[in-house]
Scaffold this active site. Structure first.
Site, PDB file in Angstrom:
ATOM      1  N   ARG A 174       4.656   6.574  14.051  1.00 10.86           N
ATOM      2  CA  ARG A 174       4.832   7.157  12.719  1.00 10.86           C
ATOM      3  C   ARG A 174       4.286   8.563  12.690  1.00 10.86           C
ATOM      4  O   ARG A 174       3.231   8.829  13.285  1.00 10.86           O
ATOM      5  CB  ARG A 174       4.075   6.285  11.709  1.00 10.86           C
ATOM      6  CG  ARG A 174       4.369   6.615  10.262  1.00 10.86           C
ATOM      7  CD  ARG A 174       3.523   5.758   9.344  1.00 10.86           C
ATOM      8  NE  ARG A 174       2.311   6.451   8.961  1.00 10.86           N
ATOM      9  CZ  ARG A 174       1.293   5.908   8.294  1.00 10.86           C
ATOM     10  NH1 ARG A 174       1.337   4.643   7.936  1.00 10.86           N
ATOM     11  NH2 ARG A 174       0.243   6.619   7.969  1.00 10.86           N
ATOM     12  N   ASP A 191       0.559   5.036   1.852  1.00  6.54           N
ATOM     13  CA  ASP A 191      -0.202   5.518   3.007  1.00  6.54           C
ATOM     14  C   ASP A 191      -1.357   6.440   2.599  1.00  6.54           C
ATOM     15  O   ASP A 191      -1.164   7.448   1.915  1.00  6.54           O
ATOM     16  CB  ASP A 191       0.724   6.265   3.978  1.00  6.54           C
ATOM     17  CG  ASP A 191       1.702   5.307   4.651  1.00  6.54           C
ATOM     18  OD1 ASP A 191       1.363   4.127   4.812  1.00  6.54           O
ATOM     19  OD2 ASP A 191       2.811   5.757   4.989  1.00  6.54           O
ATOM     20  N   HIS A 222       4.757   0.232   0.303  1.00  7.47           N
ATOM     21  CA  HIS A 222       5.473  -0.586   1.269  1.00  7.47           C
ATOM     22  C   HIS A 222       4.585  -1.701   1.805  1.00  7.47           C
ATOM     23  O   HIS A 222       3.352  -1.661   1.666  1.00  7.47           O
ATOM     24  CB  HIS A 222       6.060   0.263   2.399  1.00  7.47           C
ATOM     25  CG  HIS A 222       5.071   1.132   3.104  1.00  7.47           C
ATOM     26  ND1 HIS A 222       4.564   2.286   2.556  1.00  7.47           N
ATOM     27  CD2 HIS A 222       4.487   1.010   4.319  1.00  7.47           C
ATOM     28  CE1 HIS A 222       3.717   2.841   3.400  1.00  7.47           C
ATOM     29  NE2 HIS A 222       3.633   2.093   4.481  1.00  7.47           N
ATOM     30  N   HIS A 248       0.835  -1.212   0.000  1.00  2.00           N
ATOM     31  CA  HIS A 248       0.000   0.000   0.000  1.00  2.00           C
ATOM     32  C   HIS A 248       0.863   1.252   0.000  1.00  2.00           C
ATOM     33  O   HIS A 248       2.058   1.215   0.299  1.00  2.00           O
ATOM     34  CB  HIS A 248      -0.910   0.020   1.237  1.00  2.00           C
ATOM     35  CG  HIS A 248      -0.140   0.219   2.510  1.00  2.00           C
ATOM     36  ND1 HIS A 248       0.644  -0.767   3.068  1.00  2.00           N
ATOM     37  CD2 HIS A 248      -0.005   1.297   3.323  1.00  2.00           C
ATOM     38  CE1 HIS A 248       1.220  -0.320   4.168  1.00  2.00           C
ATOM     39  NE2 HIS A 248       0.845   0.947   4.346  1.00  2.00           N
TER      40      HIS A 248
HETATM   41  C1  SIN Z   1       2.866   1.490   7.742  1.00  2.00           C
HETATM   42  O1  SIN Z   1       3.097   2.672   7.837  1.00  2.00           O
HETATM   43  O2  SIN Z   1       2.162   1.044   6.856  1.00  2.00           O
HETATM   44  C2  SIN Z   1       3.531   0.549   8.715  1.00  2.00           C
HETATM   45  C3  SIN Z   1       4.908   0.275   8.245  1.00  2.00           C
HETATM   46  C4  SIN Z   1       5.648  -0.616   9.179  1.00  2.00           C
HETATM   47  O3  SIN Z   1       5.157  -0.911  10.274  1.00  2.00           O
HETATM   48  O4  SIN Z   1       6.755  -1.007   8.837  1.00  2.00           O
END
Ligand code: SIN
Length: 307
Positions: free
Chosen positions: A293, A131, A278, A129
């Site tokens: 985050r 973000d 990612h 995905h």
């Molecule tokens: C995310 O922001 O999608 C999570 C990424 C992660 O936990 O590595």
């Protein structure tokens, strides 16, 4: 002497360019005030020589922006950040974003807690995905600071180079996709996968070009992701499904698109949502992985090839 020719790691796709797309010449590894060590020749680099707990001066910020444009994903090891320092780092790229799922959580709206334990029903981002691409102006950047890693390993994050994904398509497919837009629907992951209760008015749902142009590098990006993209506008449902599934399969089954970040405690990774996707791999059950985050609101909605 007999020479054995090794088979290519993947069959050449019809229409794939003769010279390998993504085989860019090596770009500088020394920037103003720090050095970078590439994770692959085309995406991802580890930065050394910076302490993000201190405010950064103008030339250093400019150099980070330049390295970020070159590598899309920057990994900073051994950082000791409180929330304010984490947010200050995010703010050098713009206004901090409030995640739509934070509406029900309380706490600091600019911080998304990313914590998975043996009791978790899901882990955030366990699937390819970009973000929050369901928003009208999706966050352009995210900076994840991981402080606790699973004690038996695992918990890496894969980042795919969506410039390269576009370049690997045949020219007829590129031309067709450049004229299309797709719907990105927040209900898909947040209600469908995470079973979250939507806010009044529901989760965001917006349409973006299938091929976008990165506002800094000017390069074309394949901008659909299996997390949020529900369908391509104007096609028969079965046409849309077939095309999206083929694109999602290419992303999931082409390892050379991606770099892999192996987290250590106190690692911060900054990624560019405008040209990457990612996948946070949940391969560490029943162990715990934890971090926070911040994301940065984009300057503008994703722009298509026609401008
Ligand atoms: C995310 O922001 O999608 C999570 C990424 C992660 O936990 O590595």
């Amino acid at each position: 002497m007999t020479t054995v020719e090794t088979a290519p790691s993947h069959p050449r796709r019809a229409g794939e360019h003769r010279e390998r797309p993504g085989s860019v010449e090596r770009r500088p590894t020394v920037y103003d005030g720090f050095t970078v060590a590439p994770l692959t020749p085309h995406i991802g680099a580890e930065v050394s020589g910076l302490d993000l707990s201190e405010p950064l001066d103008g030339p250093t910020v400019a150099a980070i922006r330049s390295a970020w444009a070159d590598w899309s994903v920057l990994v900073f090891r051994d950082q000791h950040l409180d929330r304010e320092a984490h947010k200050r780092f995010g703010r050098i790229f713009g206004t901090l974003h409030t995640h739509p799922m934070n509406h029900a959580r309380g706490g600091d709206p600019e911080i998304l807690v990313v914590r998975t334990t043996a009791d978790s029903a899901y882990t955030a981002g366990d699937g390819w995905h970009t973000d929050v691409s369901c928003e009208a102006i999706p966050p352009m950047a995210s900076a994840l600071y991981i402080t606790e890693v699973p004690e038996c390993g695992g918990g890496d994050t894969l980042y795919a180079d969506m410039y390269l994904a576009f370049e690997m398509l045949s020219e007829p497919m590129q031309r067709m996709l450049e004229g299309l837009t797709a719907v990105h629907d927040g209900a898909l992951p947040y209600v469908g996968a995470y079973k979250s209760t939507p806010p009044d008015g529901g989760y965001p749902r917006h349409e973006h070009p299938v091929v976008t142009v990165h506002p800094v590098t000017g390069r074309k990006v394949l901008y659909v992701n299996s997390g949020f993209t529900s369908h391509i506008r104007g096609l028969q449902p079965w046409e849309s499904r077939a095309i999206l599934d083929a694109l999602f399969e290419m992303i999931a089954t082409t390892p050379r698109l991606s770099c892999r970040v192996r987290w250590e405690p106190n690692t911060l990774t900054l990624w560019d949502n405008r040209c990457t996707q990612h996948h946070a791999v949940w391969d560490y059950y029943p162990h715990t992985r934890s971090g926070e985050r911040v994301s940065v609101v984009g300057d503008e909605a994703p722009v298509g090839v026609a401008g």
